[in-house]
Design a protein around this motif. Sequence first.
Motif, PDB file in Angstrom:
ATOM      1  N   LEU A  16       0.832  -1.198   0.000  1.00 11.34           N
ATOM      2  CA  LEU A  16       0.000   0.000   0.000  1.00 11.34           C
ATOM      3  C   LEU A  16       0.870   1.252   0.000  1.00 11.34           C
ATOM      4  N   VAL A  17       0.501   2.232  -0.800  1.00 13.30           N
ATOM      5  CA  VAL A  17       1.236   3.488  -0.896  1.00 13.30           C
ATOM      6  C   VAL A  17       0.250   4.625  -0.676  1.00 13.30           C
ATOM      7  N   HIS A  18       0.570   5.497   0.303  1.00 15.82           N
ATOM      8  CA  HIS A  18      -0.238   6.685   0.583  1.00 15.82           C
ATOM      9  C   HIS A  18       0.612   7.894   0.200  1.00 15.82           C
ATOM     10  N   GLN A  19      -0.003   8.886  -0.458  1.00 14.77           N
ATOM     11  CA  GLN A  19       0.752  10.057  -0.898  1.00 14.77           C
ATOM     12  C   GLN A  19       0.087  11.337  -0.428  1.00 14.77           C
ATOM     13  N   THR A  20       0.918  12.322  -0.114  1.00 17.50           N
ATOM     14  CA  THR A  20       0.438  13.652   0.237  1.00 17.50           C
ATOM     15  C   THR A  20       1.562  14.638  -0.033  1.00 17.50           C
ATOM     16  N   GLN A  21       1.339  15.873   0.320  1.00 15.58           N
ATOM     17  CA  GLN A  21       2.366  16.905   0.192  1.00 15.58           C
ATOM     18  C   GLN A  21       2.382  17.716   1.479  1.00 15.58           C
ATOM     19  N   SER A  22       3.578  18.071   1.931  1.00 14.74           N
ATOM     20  CA  SER A  22       3.664  18.898   3.137  1.00 14.74           C
ATOM     21  C   SER A  22       3.182  20.303   2.799  1.00 14.74           C
ATOM     22  N   ASP A  23       2.609  20.984   3.792  1.00 14.63           N
ATOM     23  CA  ASP A  23       2.096  22.339   3.549  1.00 14.63           C
ATOM     24  C   ASP A  23       3.234  23.361   3.619  1.00 14.63           C
TER      25      ASP A  23
END
Length: 178
Positions: free
Chosen positions: A138-145
């Motif tokens: 499983l791969v979860h992705q986001t971006q830091s603010d």
Amino acid sequence: MITDDGPDEPIDDTDLQILAELGDLWDTLDPVPDDLTLEIRFRLSVQALHAEVAELHGDADDGVQPTSQVPELAGAGAFRDGAPVRTDTLTFRCDQLSSMVTVASLAADMVRVDGWVTVPECAVEMRVLARDRRGRPLVHQTQSDEVGRYTFDEVETGPAQLVFRYDDITVMTPYFAL
């Protein structure tokens, strides 16, 4: 019946039995570490990506260690809706960046991950070695603010790794237990 087979003779049932017994002996005396495949995958991934590795930092007494050293992270307690919730704080550092991560238990097999990284607005990926329906990690992705905060609201428990990407730089953490 014992025969005097030479080294050029084919392997027979007796040879296979001896080899199986030797294998059992070594499995008992020197078993393969449980997390060996994780460590191999990590090392190969680093080589393939030519990525920098962020090291896990913490006091020796804080209970926070990589998965190769403890079966499960020990952490301080927190409360949600009146019930105790396990939380852990990890810090990863390298020359390129630092990241502090807090892991809070939501359920027996689910956690929330809140993090902060010294590089604002970078891509953050969490790889968990739990499997989806197709058998893939499983791969979860986001971006830091803009101040470096990032969150993964619901993440499956299991060995996990963070990957940070910015300005053609990739930084990976070692696997750690969620």
